[in-house]
Design a protein around this motif. Structure first.
Motif, PDB file in Angstrom:
ATOM      1  N   ALA A   1       7.894  15.028  16.508  1.00 36.71           N
ATOM      2  CA  ALA A   1       6.662  15.357  16.739  1.00 36.71           C
ATOM      3  C   ALA A   1       7.590  17.494  17.884  1.00 36.71           C
ATOM      4  N   ALA A   2       8.288  16.846  17.875  1.00 36.97           N
ATOM      5  CA  ALA A   2       9.114  18.059  17.650  1.00 36.97           C
ATOM      6  C   ALA A   2       9.283  19.145  16.723  1.00 36.97           C
ATOM      7  N   PHE A   3       9.271  18.912  15.668  1.00 41.59           N
ATOM      8  CA  PHE A   3       9.162  20.090  14.645  1.00 41.59           C
ATOM      9  C   PHE A   3       7.854  20.043  13.840  1.00 41.59           C
ATOM     10  N   PHE A   4       7.226  19.226  14.364  1.00 41.71           N
ATOM     11  CA  PHE A   4       5.118  19.511  14.518  1.00 41.71           C
ATOM     12  C   PHE A   4       4.614  19.806  15.179  1.00 41.71           C
ATOM     13  N   GLY A   5       5.447  20.470  16.155  1.00 43.48           N
ATOM     14  CA  GLY A   5       5.235  20.889  17.423  1.00 43.48           C
ATOM     15  C   GLY A   5       3.640  20.249  18.303  1.00 43.48           C
ATOM     16  N   VAL A   6       4.204  19.469  18.184  1.00 45.70           N
ATOM     17  CA  VAL A   6       3.207  18.240  18.812  1.00 45.70           C
ATOM     18  C   VAL A   6       3.889  17.981  20.848  1.00 45.70           C
ATOM     19  N   LYS A   7       3.358  18.703  21.328  1.00 44.21           N
ATOM     20  CA  LYS A   7       4.803  18.737  22.490  1.00 44.21           C
ATOM     21  C   LYS A   7       4.798  16.732  23.628  1.00 44.21           C
ATOM     22  N   ASN A   8       3.215  16.640  23.292  1.00 38.94           N
ATOM     23  CA  ASN A   8       2.897  15.802  24.424  1.00 38.94           C
ATOM     24  C   ASN A   8       2.894  14.191  23.897  1.00 38.94           C
ATOM     25  N   ILE A   9       4.195  12.889  24.649  1.00 38.34           N
ATOM     26  CA  ILE A   9       4.269  12.358  24.218  1.00 38.34           C
ATOM     27  C   ILE A   9       4.107  10.829  25.573  1.00 38.34           C
ATOM     28  N   VAL A  10       2.988  10.171  24.778  1.00 40.13           N
ATOM     29  CA  VAL A  10       2.840   9.287  26.192  1.00 40.13           C
ATOM     30  C   VAL A  10       3.364   7.326  25.822  1.00 40.13           C
ATOM     31  N   ILE A  11       4.392   7.048  26.683  1.00 37.80           N
ATOM     32  CA  ILE A  11       4.427   5.949  26.987  1.00 37.80           C
ATOM     33  C   ILE A  11       4.287   4.963  27.970  1.00 37.80           C
ATOM     34  N   PRO A  12       3.694   3.474  27.609  1.00 35.41           N
ATOM     35  CA  PRO A  12       3.170   3.077  28.684  1.00 35.41           C
ATOM     36  C   PRO A  12       4.336   2.309  29.784  1.00 35.41           C
ATOM     37  N   LEU A  13       4.187   2.115  30.985  1.00 30.65           N
ATOM     38  CA  LEU A  13       5.395   1.172  31.594  1.00 30.65           C
ATOM     39  C   LEU A  13       5.528  -0.119  31.583  1.00 30.65           C
ATOM     40  N   ASP A  14       5.640  -0.694  30.336  1.00 24.83           N
ATOM     41  CA  ASP A  14       5.823  -2.003  30.196  1.00 24.83           C
ATOM     42  C   ASP A  14       7.766  -1.741  29.303  1.00 24.83           C
ATOM     43  N   GLU A  15       7.989  -2.643  29.526  1.00 21.48           N
ATOM     44  CA  GLU A  15       9.087  -3.792  29.555  1.00 21.48           C
ATOM     45  C   GLU A  15       9.641  -3.737  27.915  1.00 21.48           C
ATOM     46  N   ALA A  16       8.657  -3.836  26.928  1.00 22.25           N
ATOM     47  CA  ALA A  16       8.999  -4.098  25.077  1.00 22.25           C
ATOM     48  C   ALA A  16       8.548  -2.386  24.851  1.00 22.25           C
ATOM     49  N   GLN A  17       8.295  -1.333  25.818  1.00 19.27           N
ATOM     50  CA  GLN A  17       8.729  -0.082  25.238  1.00 19.27           C
ATOM     51  C   GLN A  17      10.104   0.656  25.414  1.00 19.27           C
ATOM     52  N   SER A  18      10.558   0.809  25.013  1.00 15.38           N
ATOM     53  CA  SER A  18      11.751   1.906  24.708  1.00 15.38           C
ATOM     54  C   SER A  18      11.508   2.856  25.646  1.00 15.38           C
ATOM     55  N   SER A  19      12.664   3.194  26.345  1.00 15.59           N
ATOM     56  CA  SER A  19      12.289   4.858  26.672  1.00 15.59           C
ATOM     57  C   SER A  19      13.865   5.889  26.352  1.00 15.59           C
ATOM     58  N   VAL A  20      13.111   6.709  27.434  1.00 16.07           N
ATOM     59  CA  VAL A  20      14.394   7.755  27.764  1.00 16.07           C
ATOM     60  C   VAL A  20      16.263   7.141  27.338  1.00 16.07           C
ATOM     61  N   THR A  21      16.527   6.889  25.964  1.00 20.82           N
ATOM     62  CA  THR A  21      18.445   6.672  26.360  1.00 20.82           C
ATOM     63  C   THR A  21      19.147   7.386  25.346  1.00 20.82           C
ATOM     64  N   THR A  22      20.569   7.417  25.889  1.00 22.56           N
ATOM     65  CA  THR A  22      21.449   7.564  24.971  1.00 22.56           C
ATOM     66  C   THR A  22      21.491   7.701  23.000  1.00 22.56           C
ATOM     67  N   SER A  23      20.994   6.880  22.847  1.00 27.02           N
ATOM     68  CA  SER A  23      20.627   6.435  21.575  1.00 27.02           C
ATOM     69  C   SER A  23      19.546   7.709  20.937  1.00 27.02           C
ATOM     70  N   SER A  24      17.802   7.466  22.181  1.00 28.80           N
ATOM     71  CA  SER A  24      16.657   8.286  21.636  1.00 28.80           C
ATOM     72  C   SER A  24      17.547   9.671  21.691  1.00 28.80           C
TER      73      SER A  24
END
Length: 258
Positions: A121-144
């Motif tokens: 997304a950063a490479f192609f200039g798409v600035k907006n990412i939306v994630i659901p508040l769901d335990e099945a969804q990964s959030s921002v971590t050390t790995s990500s």
């Protein structure tokens, strides 16, 4: 790795930490590095010292302990655990005004995949990412953070409680694309189908894809064609979600200029 006691997150990996130091040095609470990385961050040390932020040269074993991974690449910056802001009507209206496209993740659960999506997304200039508040969804971590290779500093990640409500709210305002291996429309048609509107691309869960409810609320379902040869057989059903994201993002890269 999250330090729950201090509400901190370890950012590691040379490119991720370089981007953090360049764009948001004020967010660094503590800084650790090995001897090989001394010259890479020499200019940062003066800034940290002026703010009385501790920075220490440590052994590899300590970096591994701090980051929770052997892939720290000789540097760890501790920051406050990121708080993912909720997507508001005002923020979404800003997208529409600027004709900015966005990615909506439908329970993408692997942190490395999230990081790779952020990098693309950063490479192609798409600035907006939306994630659901769901335990099945990964959030921002050390790995990500590490896999994003600095991309976290160039995108905005927002949270929502209901994917369906967002899709409903964007009806007629953004062109809503659901990614589906059984679709008939190919990814290269995205720029034409968008006309003068931004795109909202929904990427599905690694195992199950997008949900049925998401399918019902998309304007188009799109896929990445696997071969131009009509006689070819598909050896693998689909790409990894992060690989697929890069292709869809490529097609969205110039939509704001139309």
């Amino acid at each position: 790795m999250k330090n729950t006691r201090k509400n901190e997150l370890a950012v590691c990996g040379i490119e991720a930490v370089k981007a953090l130091a360049k764009n948001h040095p004020e967010s660094i609470r503590r800084f650790y590095y090995d001897d090989a990385r001394t010259m890479d961050f020499k200019s940062l040390f003066s800034s940290l010292a002026s703010r009385k932020v501790p920075y220490n040269k440590v052994e590899d074993s300590e970096l591994e302990k701090l980051s929770g991974t052997v892939h720290h690449q000789g540097v760890v910056a501790m920051i406050e655990q990121p708080s993912i802001p909720h997507l508001t009507v005002e923020i979404a209206d800003g997208w529409l005004h600027r004709k900015e496209s966005a990615l909506l993740l439908d329970r993408v659960g692997n942190a490395n995949n999230l990081g790779a999506i952020v990098r693309s997304a950063a490479f192609f200039g798409v600035k907006n990412i939306v994630i659901p508040l769901d335990e099945a969804q990964s959030s921002v971590t050390t790995s990500s953070y590490r896999v994003a290779q600095g991309g976290m500093e160039y995108v905005n990640v927002y949270s929502i409680r209901s994917i369906t409500k967002l899709l409903t709210a964007m009806k007629g305002k953004m062109i809503r694309f659901g990614t589906d291996v059984h679709a008939k429309t190919t990814a290269d048609k995205i720029p034409t189908l968008c006309e003068n509107k931004p795109a909202l691309i929904v990427l599905g869960n690694e195992e199950h894809g997008i949900s049925d409810e998401v399918r019902k609320n998309c304007d188009y379902l799109v896929l990445i064609p696997f071969s131009d040869d009509p006689n070819a057989t598909r050896p693998i059903e689909s790409l990894n979600v992060a690989q697929a994201a890069a292709i869809f993002l490529y097609e969205c890269r110039n939509l704001s200029k139309k």
